[in-house]
Design an enzyme around this catalytic site. Structure first.
Site, PDB file in Angstrom:
ATOM      1  N   GLY A  24     -41.359 -94.192 -10.696  1.00  0.00           N
ATOM      2  CA  GLY A  24     -42.474 -93.408 -11.226  1.00  0.00           C
ATOM      3  C   GLY A  24     -42.824 -92.241 -10.318  1.00  0.00           C
ATOM      4  O   GLY A  24     -42.062 -91.871  -9.415  1.00  0.00           O
ATOM      5  N   ASP A  25     -43.982 -91.665 -10.568  1.00  0.00           N
ATOM      6  CA  ASP A  25     -44.406 -90.495  -9.798  1.00  0.00           C
ATOM      7  C   ASP A  25     -44.996 -90.860  -8.440  1.00  0.00           C
ATOM      8  O   ASP A  25     -44.953 -90.057  -7.504  1.00  0.00           O
ATOM      9  CB  ASP A  25     -45.466 -89.706 -10.574  1.00  0.00           C
ATOM     10  CG  ASP A  25     -46.688 -90.564 -10.881  1.00  0.00           C
ATOM     11  OD1 ASP A  25     -46.508 -91.715 -11.332  1.00  0.00           O
ATOM     12  OD2 ASP A  25     -47.820 -90.102 -10.649  1.00  0.00           O
ATOM     13  N   THR A  46     -52.504 -91.083 -10.726  1.00  0.00           N
ATOM     14  CA  THR A  46     -52.188 -92.280 -11.505  1.00  0.00           C
ATOM     15  C   THR A  46     -52.008 -91.848 -12.954  1.00  0.00           C
ATOM     16  O   THR A  46     -52.731 -90.972 -13.437  1.00  0.00           O
ATOM     17  CB  THR A  46     -53.299 -93.334 -11.414  1.00  0.00           C
ATOM     18  OG1 THR A  46     -52.975 -94.413 -12.314  1.00  0.00           O
ATOM     19  CG2 THR A  46     -54.675 -92.779 -11.740  1.00  0.00           C
ATOM     20  N   GLY A  47     -51.055 -92.440 -13.616  1.00  0.00           N
ATOM     21  CA  GLY A  47     -50.850 -92.034 -15.009  1.00  0.00           C
ATOM     22  C   GLY A  47     -49.418 -92.284 -15.428  1.00  0.00           C
ATOM     23  O   GLY A  47     -48.685 -93.035 -14.772  1.00  0.00           O
ATOM     24  N   ARG A  98     -36.067 -97.721 -12.694  1.00  0.00           N
ATOM     25  CA  ARG A  98     -37.009 -96.612 -12.964  1.00  0.00           C
ATOM     26  C   ARG A  98     -37.938 -96.372 -11.772  1.00  0.00           C
ATOM     27  O   ARG A  98     -38.488 -97.285 -11.189  1.00  0.00           O
ATOM     28  CB  ARG A  98     -37.818 -96.966 -14.209  1.00  0.00           C
ATOM     29  CG  ARG A  98     -38.833 -95.916 -14.637  1.00  0.00           C
ATOM     30  CD  ARG A  98     -40.224 -96.206 -14.109  1.00  0.00           C
ATOM     31  NE  ARG A  98     -41.202 -95.324 -14.732  1.00  0.00           N
ATOM     32  CZ  ARG A  98     -42.470 -95.226 -14.318  1.00  0.00           C
ATOM     33  NH1 ARG A  98     -42.888 -95.929 -13.301  1.00  0.00           N
ATOM     34  NH2 ARG A  98     -43.303 -94.414 -14.921  1.00  0.00           N
ATOM     35  N   THR A 129     -52.417 -98.292 -10.847  1.00  0.00           N
ATOM     36  CA  THR A 129     -51.990 -97.803  -9.543  1.00  0.00           C
ATOM     37  C   THR A 129     -53.181 -97.561  -8.625  1.00  0.00           C
ATOM     38  O   THR A 129     -54.256 -97.206  -9.098  1.00  0.00           O
ATOM     39  CB  THR A 129     -51.240 -96.472  -9.769  1.00  0.00           C
ATOM     40  OG1 THR A 129     -49.993 -96.774 -10.384  1.00  0.00           O
ATOM     41  CG2 THR A 129     -50.989 -95.710  -8.491  1.00  0.00           C
ATOM     42  N   GLY A 180     -46.098 -91.778 -15.279  1.00  0.00           N
ATOM     43  CA  GLY A 180     -45.354 -91.170 -14.185  1.00  0.00           C
ATOM     44  C   GLY A 180     -44.342 -90.118 -14.564  1.00  0.00           C
ATOM     45  O   GLY A 180     -44.176 -89.113 -13.876  1.00  0.00           O
TER      46      GLY A 180
HETATM   47  N1  ASP Z   1     -48.085 -93.580 -12.234  1.00  0.00           N
HETATM   48  C1  ASP Z   1     -47.550 -94.911 -12.248  1.00  0.00           C
HETATM   49  C2  ASP Z   1     -46.126 -94.875 -12.691  1.00  0.00           C
HETATM   50  O1  ASP Z   1     -45.803 -94.142 -13.613  1.00  0.00           O
HETATM   51  C3  ASP Z   1     -48.302 -95.857 -13.121  1.00  0.00           C
HETATM   52  C4  ASP Z   1     -49.757 -95.959 -12.790  1.00  0.00           C
HETATM   53  O2  ASP Z   1     -50.389 -94.954 -12.481  1.00  0.00           O
HETATM   54  O3  ASP Z   1     -50.292 -97.085 -12.858  1.00  0.00           O
HETATM   55  O4  ASP Z   1     -45.336 -95.601 -12.165  1.00  0.00           O
END
Ligand code: ASP
Length: 365
Positions: free
Chosen positions: A228-229, A249-250, A226, A198, A252
């Site tokens: 994400g965050d 990022t992480g 789905r 991300t 989510g």
């Molecule tokens: N945070 C993002 C998600 O869960 C993924 C990412 O950080 O690459 O969609």
């Protein structure tokens, strides 16, 4: 309320400067930071060529934002300039090069927030908008709604001048192979992605305004629409001039459950309010009940370490629940900070005071 705090003990005047990278309280300044995802990013897994390519991409995104801020441009413009660049770069999991859904399509999430007005725009599940972050910005500008999804977001995009492309335009072989491997070997998205790619940016402009933005394809093999965050205001993206701007990022699901971005900003705001209150309470009164000393609130300062501690504590909550990832946080108090509980995070930060750095690996690597 703040005006009352203009009257505070003189000794506290000594608080700022130290450790603030040359920042002088009250001096106009700007600050900018970006990330390109966190995850299992280790030096031994990366060739010198790959590292150079990532550094060049991060440098270009950093430059796009800093050029705008140096000229007095807005935090919002700096954030969108850096993110649009990274959305076009297939190395990152956003725009072109985003991960595949279980059904073999690409669905983008993006969000932007303006710290001055707390206006926000977010989109999820878009599939033909070349720059999802610009669609989020249009949602924010339009103002009626904050968060649009799927077909509705696409139909809103029809009413804008934004560039559209076929969904296939976003596809890359590397991401397709990740999906195929995931299905063939019954792996989780964490096994095939190894890192979250991300992209995000946070900025403080010369007018003292903050902004945050995040754009992503989500996680490989995501199903059933789905989300994400990243596009969830308060989870992966948040900005409030009273505290900070955050992009995450992480994993989510965990960032949503902790409400990471807003939690960091709220803790920081309460910490700052407490500092003002403590300073106010420490001023001795004269015989007539008036404060004996005068000090301006701008002379008070949260240290970079305070902000780091707050971000680390919130990331520790993510970890306690079983998630991982990282954040970039900028505030009016000094350079942006990074916090991540993964081995590495693609990142960069730059300030008007001359700090400029790009990082990929964890501490000590
Ligand atoms: N945070 C993002 C998600 O869960 C993924 C990412 O950080 O690459 O969609």
């Amino acid at each position: 309320m703040r005006a009352i705090f203009a009257l505070v003990l003189a000794a506290i005047l000594a608080v700022p400067a130290a450790g603030q990278e040359g920042y002088d309280p009250g001096e106009p300044r700007w600050s900018f930071a970006i990330h390109g995802g966190a995850g299992t990013i280790r030096r031994e897994n990366m060739s010198a060529k790959q590292e150079a390519e990532y550094r060049a991409a991060l440098d270009a995104a950093l430059k796009a934002g800093e050029d705008i801020l140096r000229e007095g441009g807005s935090a919002m413009d700096a954030v969108t300039a850096a993110i649009t660049l990274m959305e076009d770069d297939p190395k990152f999991n956003a725009g072109r090069g985003a991960v595949f859904t279980w059904d073999g399509t690409i669905e983008h999430d993006a969000a932007l927030m303006d710290g001055q007005t707390r206006a926000a725009g977010a989109v999820t599940g878009t599939s033909t908008v070349r720059h999802p972050i610009l669609l989020a910005r249009e949602v924010m500008r339009h103002g009626r709604h904050v968060f649009l999804s799927g077909a509705g977001a696409e139909s809103f995009a029809d009413s804008t001048d934004l560039e559209r492309v076929d969904n296939e335009w976003f596809a890359t072989d590397a991401r397709r192979q990740s999906l195929e491997r995931m299905k063939a070997q019954a792996l989780s998205s964490l096994d095939v992605d190894l890192k979250f790619g991300t992209v995000g940016a946070v900025a403080l402009d010369l007018d003292g305004n903050l902004a945050a933005g995040t754009s992503t394809g989500g996680m490989t093999g995501k199903r059933w629409g789905r989300i994400g965050d990243a596009p969830v205001i308060g989870a992966g993206t948040y900005a409030d001039n009273r505290s900070c701007a955050v992009s995450a990022t992480g994993w989510g699901e965990y960032f949503i459950r902790v409400g990471v971005a807003q939690e960091i900003c709220t803790r920081l705001r309460l910490r700052w309010d407490q500092m003002l209150q403590d300073a106010h309470d420490s001023v001795p009164m004269d015989g007539e009940g008036n404060p004996q000393y005068v000090i301006h609130a701008s002379e008070l300062w949260l240290e970079a370490q305070d902000i780091q501690d707050i971000a680390d504590a919130v990331l520790a909550e993510v970890q306690d629940l079983g998630g991982d990832g990282g954040v970039i946080v900028t505030s009016p108090f000094g350079p942006a900070i990074f916090s991540f509980n993964t081995p590495g995070m693609y990142r960069g930060r730059v300030t008007s005071a001359g700090l400029r750095e790009i990082g990929i690996f964890g501490k000590g690597e």
